[in-house]
Design a protein around this motif. Sequence first.
Motif: not given
Length: 971
Positions: A43-57, A150-159
């Motif tokens: 929870v502490s780690f997630y609170e320090q992640v930016s909104d943009e990184s959370k959106y990409y995840r 492995f399979a991974a789904e990534v948003l195109p903007a998450n270069s």
Amino acid sequence: MQTSADRQDRHQYPAHWEADVVLRDGGTARIRPITVDDADRLVSFYEQVSDESKYYRFFAPYPRLSAKDVHRFTHHDFVDRVGLAATIGGEFIATVRYDRIGADGLPASAPADEAEVAFLVQDAHQGRGVASALLEHIAAVARERGIRRFAAEVLPANSKMIKVFTDAGYTQQRSFEDGVVRLEFDLEPTDRSLAVQRAREQRAEARSVRRLLAPGSVAVVGVGRAPGGVGRSILGNIRDAGYPGRLYAVNKVFPDDLKEVDGVPAHRSVRDIDGPVDLAVVAVPAAHVPAVVAECGEHGVQGLVVLSAGYAESGPEGRERQRALVRAARAYGMRIIGPNAFGIINTAPDVRLNASLAPELPRPGRIGLFAQSGAIGIALLSRLHRRGGGVTGVTGVSTFVSAGNRADVSGNDVLQYWYDDPETDVVLMYLESIGNPRKFTRLARRTAAAKPLVVVQGTGTAPQGHTVRATRLPYATVSALLRQAGVIRVDTITELVDAGLLLARQPLPAGPRVAILGNSESLGVLTYDRCLAEGLRPARPVDLTTGATAEDFHRALAAALADGTNDAVVVTAIPAIGEGSPGDAELAEALRSAAAAVPGKPVLVVHVELGGLAAALSAAASTAPGAGDRAPGGTESAASATEATPVTEATPAPAPPAAAATQAAAATQAATARPAPRTAPPEGTHLIPAYPAAERAVRALAEAVKYAEWRREAADPGKVPEFDDIDEKGAARLIGELLARGEGLTISAAETCELLGKYGIPVRRALPAPTPAAAVEAACALGYPVALKATAPHLRHRADLGGVRLDLADEDQLLRAYAELTELFGRPEELRPVVQGMAPRGVDTVVRAVIDPAAGAVLSFGLAGAASQLLGDMAHRLVPVTDREATSLVRSIRTAPLLFGWRGSTPVDTPALEELLLRVSRLVDDHPEVVAVTLEPVVVAPHGASVLGATVRLAPPPARDDLGPRTLPAY
């Protein structure tokens, strides 16, 4: 490790997945499985992640984790659902997880072999290579659990994340659907993925060492209030060397009103320092080190040099203290040199760091120096300076590392740094032990292809403070493998310096042809004899007579260098007699100018009682700062010039810091006084190394010749051939069936023949003969002529004892031989006689392969009998062996002439022998469960090679950490 009541793991906590890794910027992090006890950290780690990184995840705004999310991301069965975290200081900085899925994309269990993978990296730590390291580790975990894709789904903007996957080197496919990039990739390591992994390893470990050797600020912890003591000495050495960065003195007992010590800002704690600290040099008693490490970690210190003694070198209690030290430092992302270290030195003009117990900064130069022993480090620095300032010029040190107990930073790490360090041309290493021979050999091969690597290796008995992987290989075998990797192996520190100075100052010779000229016929003949003894090809010495002038030397050297039949020139010189004799400076200039006209060939000088000549040679041709200057009295005395320091068990162990400081002051204070800088001559000139004895010059030249030949061969190492008749899958099935009977076993003769047959290695059939009648029956089945052999352990391969009868042409001869054997050696059940068809006559040889847990798979070859058993005349190569290596292996033993028609004998079929070696290499490389193979004897005839006896041992293969994810040695 976990005790929570709601744990639902199907497997116990996999502690072997825990690992320390070096990140891209040289810092460290710890990777471990995520457990149910990590909810608050997550929870502490997630609170320090930016909104943009959370959106990409999560592909949507996701400001916080729900209780259900936290439960899902912390509860794993460590089989179908696995999560790993990268931590620094015990807190998460990144996470990765996989979930096994079926063909429909829904959660599944084995035998489904695909999984979805997803990462999240804290923004402050993005760009440090955390995701790449996590991908290596989660892929290794997945392979262990039967997941192959492995399979991974990534948003195109998450270069950035797309780059993590695409740069990993795995075979992959990419598709785009519904605005999402879907990446699928196999987890089986490929040549490219291993190359990517090792390139990242090199960059990360090199940067971690660079952060230690070129810090922007240094704190010395343990500076005494009164002059003297280790901490105060270190502080003075750093200050006096002209270190340009910020320097701090730290001691918890400083009074509050103390602001400076020797002009350096003073603090009671590292925490009190206003500003970053890159490096802390720790010189406090071992009991106080943990508190210092915690202070440094909390302040963000990047690395530590721990001079304190009282660790693994002091016994079991100290070893546990050393483990705790490493664990604590790595928890904060710090690397350690030491403990029980002598220190580090960097002579670069913009660094000038002397964080060591050497009282003076060595002269700048192009030699990188590594010593595990502080006492040997002192001796090397002193000897390099004596040789640099008085006998052979001013070739100095670029960087110096004394690793002490090398609990963390080792010779492997420093090799990674020197590999692409533009300030280092030659690497000299004194190694009391090799902690990871497999990795050292790999790094040494790569380094030696770029710059010479000269090593004095200990006798194989590791000092008490060193953690060394157990190896079953003899010391001589390890030495041979190092030479195969391009390492220049020498026996004493005198030879280490001799070879290093030649390689730092002169071009590599193109071959073994040596011209000898000088004004002493006797010294020339002595040099000629030494060349022959070292395997060189000397021409007859040219005697210029004792009346030779400087012009005579110049003309003779110019002619020898211009002669296309010479690859190197040794000039011998003794004091001349008469008014027309040249002075030292005049002779040096004559030699220098002649050598400068043909710069592509090495020139060495052997001088007797001409210390002034050596100094003049240095002054005439130096390209280093301070050229031509030397400390007063710097000329090496006859005693010190001929001194040799063999590496034996009597070699001094690293001294405690206080004692080391006293030794350093006595050994190097006068010898390392720095001269005032002088203007260097034009670029491109070479220093001419001078030696006080012919044997030392010739030995150094011989090593340079062998190294140059290795460099040429390394440019085209050959290839591992493919054989169409190899049944790799069939061999794997057979090995699996045999191992099902037990974990370690020597398989039967019939099973050995079957397994070797699948790799095209036929073993000549031998039938048991427990009775005379059975012997006759076996001979009839095989066809005469036959051999009768006793195979009891005390008689096996001992033809000299009479346990073998050859060329038995009929039944009468066979029965007579059987009676003789039983009369001489006992009953048939004791002899275990066998009948075997006769092989064509030839040379008896032996081929062995063994999987060593430390060094890896090793292939060995020699002649059977006394040559290999009594004289140890065996050659060795690391598996897999290439075609060129197989050719050189056959020719590397001293008794090789017996294979090639020695004294008029018929040459044997060495191509057939080389093919046999390649097939054995393929067998043990393809199937690491084959932990030992012995083929003895292998009779190599003029046409073909016959294997008459074979044994194979199977066992579960030892772990291959060089094929797994990057990790630091575990503590």
